[in-house]
Design a protein around this motif. Structure first.
Motif, PDB file in Angstrom:
ATOM      1  N   ALA A  94      86.871  58.094  55.057  1.00 33.39           N
ATOM      2  CA  ALA A  94      87.697  57.217  54.225  1.00 33.39           C
ATOM      3  C   ALA A  94      86.892  56.004  53.774  1.00 33.39           C
ATOM      4  O   ALA A  94      86.981  55.574  52.616  1.00 33.39           O
ATOM      5  N   THR A  95      86.081  55.461  54.677  1.00 33.63           N
ATOM      6  CA  THR A  95      85.245  54.306  54.356  1.00 33.63           C
ATOM      7  C   THR A  95      84.255  54.632  53.243  1.00 33.63           C
ATOM      8  O   THR A  95      84.098  53.880  52.276  1.00 33.63           O
ATOM      9  N   VAL A  96      83.578  55.754  53.394  1.00 29.17           N
ATOM     10  CA  VAL A  96      82.561  56.123  52.411  1.00 29.17           C
ATOM     11  C   VAL A  96      83.211  56.546  51.093  1.00 29.17           C
ATOM     12  O   VAL A  96      82.701  56.243  50.015  1.00 29.17           O
ATOM     13  N   GLU A  98      85.930  55.319  49.878  1.00 27.54           N
ATOM     14  CA  GLU A  98      86.300  54.053  49.209  1.00 27.54           C
ATOM     15  C   GLU A  98      85.087  53.475  48.476  1.00 27.54           C
ATOM     16  O   GLU A  98      85.199  53.008  47.341  1.00 27.54           O
ATOM     17  N   HIS A  99      83.934  53.525  49.122  1.00 26.98           N
ATOM     18  CA  HIS A  99      82.714  53.011  48.495  1.00 26.98           C
ATOM     19  C   HIS A  99      82.368  53.832  47.249  1.00 26.98           C
ATOM     20  O   HIS A  99      82.002  53.276  46.208  1.00 26.98           O
ATOM     21  N   LEU A 101      84.456  55.457  45.362  1.00 25.84           N
ATOM     22  CA  LEU A 101      85.423  55.090  44.326  1.00 25.84           C
ATOM     23  C   LEU A 101      85.046  53.758  43.698  1.00 25.84           C
ATOM     24  O   LEU A 101      85.134  53.577  42.474  1.00 25.84           O
ATOM     25  N   MET A 102      84.595  52.811  44.521  1.00 24.24           N
ATOM     26  CA  MET A 102      84.177  51.505  44.017  1.00 24.24           C
ATOM     27  C   MET A 102      83.046  51.665  43.000  1.00 24.24           C
ATOM     28  O   MET A 102      83.097  51.116  41.898  1.00 24.24           O
ATOM     29  N   LEU A 105      84.378  53.395  39.749  1.00 27.78           N
ATOM     30  CA  LEU A 105      85.202  52.487  38.933  1.00 27.78           C
ATOM     31  C   LEU A 105      84.340  51.403  38.288  1.00 27.78           C
ATOM     32  O   LEU A 105      84.510  51.082  37.109  1.00 27.78           O
ATOM     33  N   ALA A 106      83.426  50.829  39.082  1.00 27.16           N
ATOM     34  CA  ALA A 106      82.579  49.758  38.550  1.00 27.16           C
ATOM     35  C   ALA A 106      81.730  50.296  37.397  1.00 27.16           C
ATOM     36  O   ALA A 106      81.515  49.596  36.404  1.00 27.16           O
ATOM     37  N   LEU A 132      89.369  56.002  34.616  1.00 33.50           N
ATOM     38  CA  LEU A 132      89.495  57.234  35.396  1.00 33.50           C
ATOM     39  C   LEU A 132      90.804  57.954  35.066  1.00 33.50           C
ATOM     40  O   LEU A 132      90.975  59.119  35.414  1.00 33.50           O
ATOM     41  N   MET A 152      92.656  59.477  46.428  1.00 31.86           N
ATOM     42  CA  MET A 152      92.380  58.175  45.821  1.00 31.86           C
ATOM     43  C   MET A 152      92.255  58.339  44.300  1.00 31.86           C
ATOM     44  O   MET A 152      92.796  57.547  43.526  1.00 31.86           O
TER      45      MET A 152
END
Lengths: 312, 312
Positions: A94-96, A98-99, A101-102, A105-106, A132, A152
């Protein structure tokens, strides 16, 4: 695995850090030293400091990383065929995700271009701004991270095309391609997240041809291992604008040397393998240790058993 | 609104662009000019070029922006009390919410610091790396954008505290505070997204005191209007490190002048009011026009009627 009649005796190495000793106790185990004939070893570091020989008594070793290619290439796992080896695969998903996705998106919202600006000129960004919403994301390697990413992306109105070994449908993906059909995905998806294990089969999975087949608006995110992308080909594609950009938590070579062109390309985002930083990683690994010690103490197979032939 | 017996006659201004003429037809209307006694006016631009007087026949005006504070302060809406005015509120919610999530994630994962680096030094970033997983996000103003953001945050394992006028529970929020209790939220939430309408009541809603009450790790995202934040106080907090950083799609003043300190602060991300760029905005507005012309043609009240007393 047979049910153990007594509390398992578990060594924690290279040092018996308090939080892991507590995790062993929470899982129903007793912490002992490697010299006291432990049943298992919880390892909290990399392969460099791993003992040259394990006591005969050790039946299970828990490793703290999700990707274990180094442990395999260095022959440590093969040297102990009667030991059950587990990775931390899934613990950090989940942590990775999220990264990933960041970074995606960026990229799609052109944040690197924005951060380089020092005046108010929205028109300059308009040609580079995507969304997205309604986009199709190719997830290459639908293990824990890829699977964590799918909901996500769905919450943002994106759909997923997954690639895995078997082609067995990945829950939430619109379509799942077996790796033999991976070439179909490059022109089809809008953006890509590389989340496959590093194995001899996945080395330089993304090279010049694959990059050339992607849409010119595509962002490529790699949160797996640097070896999955041909770095020189990527630098070429980013320089030529064959694709829109890349977000890389991992690189090849890694660490990426100072002066490497990726550091100065305006459409490359580098995060130095910190998608799963210690502040997030350690508590997640502690949780996994509790879970697997509990399983081991109850005679249930721990999660994330390493498949030596698969390479992860 | 009484059901119209014939196809409504609808003007499109300032110019009858093809895609809007087609949208009017899709909704069951007929496009006519302002001189041909239209029943309604679909406006595709700002207040500057709006006709000084509307034909008596006009019963409904559709505006293309979600926030209409300029239309109210310039007195255009009050000048036509018998006309039903609708905004595009809600039409762009998902797009802008995605942008807000991007800024929030990029902040929490320290992307601005990463992009400024040119060597591999993960330890430098470790103290600045957070996650939305398990975090509590304060959403100030739970209109369309705030409500669109909640499920996106939920998919990342974050929870939401909402603030709105009434305190009526916002679906998906753990708790909803009426605006009178807004001061409770500043120390409570981990990060904030400002998504309230710009009204005299919300001017400088976030000032020095509010910033001082936030956690030092907090990221503040504004995708509403610049007037909701006291810019000088924000520059002070970002410089002093009272909060971790800010992601601003809107500023006060706007456009932000060249040389303004916000451009050079390493913990400020500026996107020049492009969270809803033309390539995403125009098709969304076309969709809204089809929906509202359909409603108007059927005698059903169009969506997003402007409440002059509320200011949005």
């Amino acid at each position: 695995m047979a049910s153990t009649q007594r509390s398992p005796r578990i060594a924690v190495g290279p040092r018996p850090d308090d939080m892991f000793v507590r995790a062993v106790a929470s899982g129903g185990g007793i912490t002992v030293s490697l010299e006291e004939s432990p049943d298992a070893l919880i390892w909290t570091s990399g392969p460099d400091t791993f003992p040259a020989a394990l006591p005969e008594s050790v039946r299970w070793v828990q490793l703290s990383s999700a990707g274990v290619e180094n442990w395999l290439t260095e022959g440590i796992i093969k040297r102990h065929p009667r030991v059950l080896w587990t990775s931390a695969a899934g613990a950090y998903s989940a942590t990775v995700a999220e990264h990933a996705l960041m970074l995606l998106l960026a990229g799609v919202r052109a944040l690197p271009h924005h951060l380089a600006a020092s005046s108010w000129a929205p028109e300059e960004f308009y040609p580079h701004l995507g969304t997205l919403r309604g986009a199709t994301i190719g997830i290459i390697g639908a293990g824990g991270i890829g699977r964590a990413l799918i909901p996500m992306l769905a919450s943002l109105g994106a759909q997923t095309l997954a690639v895995n070994r078997s082609g067995r449908p990945v829950p939430g993906a619109v379509e799942t391609f077996p790796v033999e059909r991976i070439d179909e995905i490059w022109p089809l998806a809008d953006h890509f997240v590389i989340s496959a294990a590093a194995t001899p089969d996945t080395e330089q999975l993304v090279g010049a041809e694959e990059l050339a087949a992607m849409k010119p608006t595509a962002w490529l995110v790699n949160i797996a291992r640097g070896s999955l992308i041909d770095t020189d080909a990527l630098v070429g594609a980013l320089t030529a604008g064959t694709i829109a950009g890349a977000g890389l938590d991992v690189t090849d070579p890694e660490p990426l040397p100072a002066g490497h062109p990726l550091w100065s390309l305006p459409n490359a985002m580098i995060t130095p393998h910190d998608s799963n930083p210690p502040a997030l990683r350690v508590p997640a690994y502690v949780e996994r240790v509790v879970e697997n010690v509990t399983r081991f103490a109850s005679g249930v197979e721990p999660v994330a058993v390493i498949d030596v032939s698969a390479g992860y």
